[in-house]
Design a protein around this motif. Structure first.
Motif, PDB file in Angstrom:
ATOM      1  N   VAL A 122       0.887  -1.157   0.000  1.00 25.67           N
ATOM      2  CA  VAL A 122       0.000   0.000   0.000  1.00 25.67           C
ATOM      3  C   VAL A 122       0.929   1.212   0.000  1.00 25.67           C
ATOM      4  CG1 VAL A 122      -1.747   1.290   1.294  1.00 25.67           C
ATOM      5  CG2 VAL A 122      -1.774  -1.224   1.308  1.00 25.67           C
ATOM      6  N   GLY A 123       0.713   2.143  -0.934  1.00 26.91           N
ATOM      7  CA  GLY A 123       1.497   3.375  -0.960  1.00 26.91           C
ATOM      8  C   GLY A 123       2.682   3.384  -1.900  1.00 26.91           C
ATOM      9  N   ARG A 124       2.904   2.301  -2.643  1.00 27.83           N
ATOM     10  CA  ARG A 124       3.986   2.265  -3.633  1.00 27.83           C
ATOM     11  C   ARG A 124       3.763   1.110  -4.600  1.00 27.83           C
ATOM     12  NH1 ARG A 124       9.616  -0.476  -2.126  1.00 27.83           N
ATOM     13  NH2 ARG A 124       9.503  -0.635  -4.354  1.00 27.83           N
ATOM     14  N   ARG A 125       4.486   1.112  -5.697  1.00 27.55           N
ATOM     15  CA  ARG A 125       4.431   0.016  -6.662  1.00 27.55           C
ATOM     16  C   ARG A 125       5.416  -1.071  -6.253  1.00 27.55           C
ATOM     17  NH1 ARG A 125       4.653   0.539 -13.251  1.00 27.55           N
ATOM     18  NH2 ARG A 125       3.690  -1.487 -13.649  1.00 27.55           N
ATOM     19  N   VAL A 126       5.163  -2.292  -6.684  1.00 28.80           N
ATOM     20  CA  VAL A 126       6.019  -3.410  -6.292  1.00 28.80           C
ATOM     21  C   VAL A 126       7.430  -3.269  -6.838  1.00 28.80           C
ATOM     22  CG1 VAL A 126       4.101  -5.013  -5.983  1.00 28.80           C
ATOM     23  CG2 VAL A 126       5.276  -4.946  -8.170  1.00 28.80           C
ATOM     24  N   HIS A 127       7.603  -2.499  -7.869  1.00 33.37           N
ATOM     25  CA  HIS A 127       8.941  -2.204  -8.396  1.00 33.37           C
ATOM     26  C   HIS A 127       8.973  -0.732  -8.788  1.00 33.37           C
ATOM     27  CE1 HIS A 127       7.480  -2.163 -12.583  1.00 33.37           C
ATOM     28  NE2 HIS A 127       6.704  -3.136 -12.198  1.00 33.37           N
ATOM     29  N   THR A 128      10.119  -0.194  -8.965  1.00 30.75           N
ATOM     30  CA  THR A 128      10.358   1.189  -9.401  1.00 30.75           C
ATOM     31  C   THR A 128       9.807   2.253  -8.459  1.00 30.75           C
ATOM     32  OG1 THR A 128       8.399   1.343 -10.844  1.00 30.75           O
ATOM     33  CG2 THR A 128      10.419   0.520 -11.838  1.00 30.75           C
ATOM     34  N   GLY A 129       9.386   1.901  -7.262  1.00 33.44           N
ATOM     35  CA  GLY A 129       8.919   2.911  -6.316  1.00 33.44           C
ATOM     36  C   GLY A 129       7.542   3.430  -6.642  1.00 33.44           C
ATOM     37  N   HIS A 130       7.447   4.532  -7.376  1.00 32.53           N
ATOM     38  CA  HIS A 130       6.171   5.192  -7.661  1.00 32.53           C
ATOM     39  C   HIS A 130       5.383   5.395  -6.373  1.00 32.53           C
ATOM     40  CE1 HIS A 130       6.720   5.088 -11.973  1.00 32.53           C
ATOM     41  NE2 HIS A 130       6.850   3.783 -11.962  1.00 32.53           N
ATOM     42  N   TYR A 131       6.033   6.037  -5.404  1.00 34.21           N
ATOM     43  CA  TYR A 131       5.438   6.250  -4.092  1.00 34.21           C
ATOM     44  C   TYR A 131       4.259   7.223  -4.154  1.00 34.21           C
ATOM     45  CZ  TYR A 131       9.339   3.770  -2.002  1.00 34.21           C
ATOM     46  OH  TYR A 131      10.242   2.805  -1.650  1.00 34.21           O
ATOM     47  N   PHE A 132       3.279   6.989  -3.303  1.00 29.80           N
ATOM     48  CA  PHE A 132       2.065   7.792  -3.236  1.00 29.80           C
ATOM     49  C   PHE A 132       2.232   8.931  -2.239  1.00 29.80           C
ATOM     50  CE2 PHE A 132      -2.200   8.526  -1.348  1.00 29.80           C
ATOM     51  CZ  PHE A 132      -2.843   8.974  -2.491  1.00 29.80           C
ATOM     52  N   LYS A 133       1.692  10.110  -2.579  1.00 32.02           N
ATOM     53  CA  LYS A 133       1.703  11.246  -1.659  1.00 32.02           C
ATOM     54  C   LYS A 133       0.263  11.628  -1.359  1.00 32.02           C
ATOM     55  CE  LYS A 133       3.614  15.739  -0.678  1.00 32.02           C
ATOM     56  NZ  LYS A 133       4.467  16.830  -1.132  1.00 32.02           N
ATOM     57  N   GLY A 134      -0.152  11.303  -0.146  1.00 34.14           N
ATOM     58  CA  GLY A 134      -1.516  11.610   0.258  1.00 34.14           C
ATOM     59  C   GLY A 134      -1.971  10.655   1.340  1.00 34.14           C
ATOM     60  N   TYR A 135      -3.269  10.425   1.391  1.00 35.40           N
ATOM     61  CA  TYR A 135      -3.883   9.631   2.450  1.00 35.40           C
ATOM     62  C   TYR A 135      -4.607   8.425   1.855  1.00 35.40           C
ATOM     63  CZ  TYR A 135      -3.137  13.937   5.045  1.00 35.40           C
ATOM     64  OH  TYR A 135      -2.559  15.034   5.633  1.00 35.40           O
ATOM     65  N   ILE A 136      -4.531   7.294   2.553  1.00 32.13           N
ATOM     66  CA  ILE A 136      -5.214   6.069   2.135  1.00 32.13           C
ATOM     67  C   ILE A 136      -5.908   5.477   3.343  1.00 32.13           C
ATOM     68  CG2 ILE A 136      -4.955   3.734   1.196  1.00 32.13           C
ATOM     69  CD1 ILE A 136      -2.472   4.735  -0.313  1.00 32.13           C
ATOM     70  N   ASP A 137      -7.123   4.974   3.102  1.00 27.94           N
ATOM     71  CA  ASP A 137      -7.932   4.387   4.176  1.00 27.94           C
ATOM     72  C   ASP A 137      -8.745   3.219   3.619  1.00 27.94           C
ATOM     73  OD1 ASP A 137      -9.057   4.139   6.716  1.00 27.94           O
ATOM     74  OD2 ASP A 137     -10.580   5.686   6.365  1.00 27.94           O
ATOM     75  N   ASP A 138      -9.089   2.320   4.500  1.00 23.83           N
ATOM     76  CA  ASP A 138     -10.011   1.211   4.196  1.00 23.83           C
ATOM     77  C   ASP A 138      -9.655   0.437   2.921  1.00 23.83           C
ATOM     78  OD1 ASP A 138     -11.494   1.623   6.479  1.00 23.83           O
ATOM     79  OD2 ASP A 138     -12.944   2.934   5.481  1.00 23.83           O
ATOM     80  N   VAL A 139      -8.449  -0.091   2.875  1.00 20.83           N
ATOM     81  CA  VAL A 139      -8.012  -0.909   1.740  1.00 20.83           C
ATOM     82  C   VAL A 139      -8.675  -2.282   1.871  1.00 20.83           C
ATOM     83  CG1 VAL A 139      -6.037  -1.989   0.608  1.00 20.83           C
ATOM     84  CG2 VAL A 139      -5.806   0.284   1.631  1.00 20.83           C
TER      85      VAL A 139
END
Length: 186
Positions: free
Chosen positions: A166-183
């Motif tokens: 949660v919050g990034r891709r399995v490779h190459t990073g691609h990190y998320f900037k923000g908020y995540i809830d209820d996955v």
């Protein structure tokens, strides 16, 4: 530091530099904030490698990705042509996808992506769902079907050594900037 699975499946995640934050209902310490550089939650993949699936979550972005970039909210699979994710993109890849984005690689190496083609409003919560059923891939935003395309009879490819974040891709990073809830993955 862990992200507790509220289902009976015991799929607790391990938190890496994400911080607890207010959720969409204003409850303290009920969502995670991701910094866009190195924060994510690693999740056990045991029950996530399904032929048919729904990736569902609530997200709020703080900034749009730069041109030709994506910020991934959830990803499961392996490096190379073998992951499945929900993201926000900005003219990303050969298809120049922008907006909310769901993608699934299949058994012949095709990337089956669907994009909303519209940027969401910053600092606003959205419910997102990316579905793969028997016949189609589908992208939903706030319960509305945005796009779909046929599976053409192909099955998902997760690779031989999959991971989930949660919050990034399995490779190459691609990190998320923000908020995540209820996955939720089912």
């Amino acid at each position: 530091n862990s992200a507790v699975d509220s289902s009976e499946n015991g799929m607790d995640g391990t938190v890496h530099n994400a911080t607890l934050a207010e959720d969409r209902f204003g409850r303290s310490n009920s969502a995670f904030k991701f910094n866009g550089t190195d924060s994510h939650v690693s999740v056990p993949v045991d029950s996530l490698l399904n032929q048919f699936f729904t990736l569902s979550l609530w997200a709020m972005i703080e900034d749009y990705p730069n041109t030709d970039e994506m910020q991934v909210m959830f990803s499961v699979g392996e490096f190379g042509a073998a992951d499945h994710n929900l993201a926000i993109t900005n003219e990303y890849s050969l298809d120049l996808c922008s907006g909310w984005f769901g993608m699934s690689y299949d058994d012949v190496g095709s990337a089956n992506g669907l994009s909303s083609d519209v940027f969401p409003t910053l600092d606003t919560w959205y419910h997102l769902a990316f579905v793969r059923d028997t016949f189609a891939y589908k992208l939903y935003v706030n319960g509305e079907l945005i796009k779909e395309r046929p599976t053409d009879g192909h099955v998902p490819n997760y690779g031989s050594d999959p991971v989930a974040y949660v919050g990034r891709r399995v490779h190459t990073g691609h990190y998320f900037k923000g908020y995540i809830d209820d996955v939720k993955i089912y």
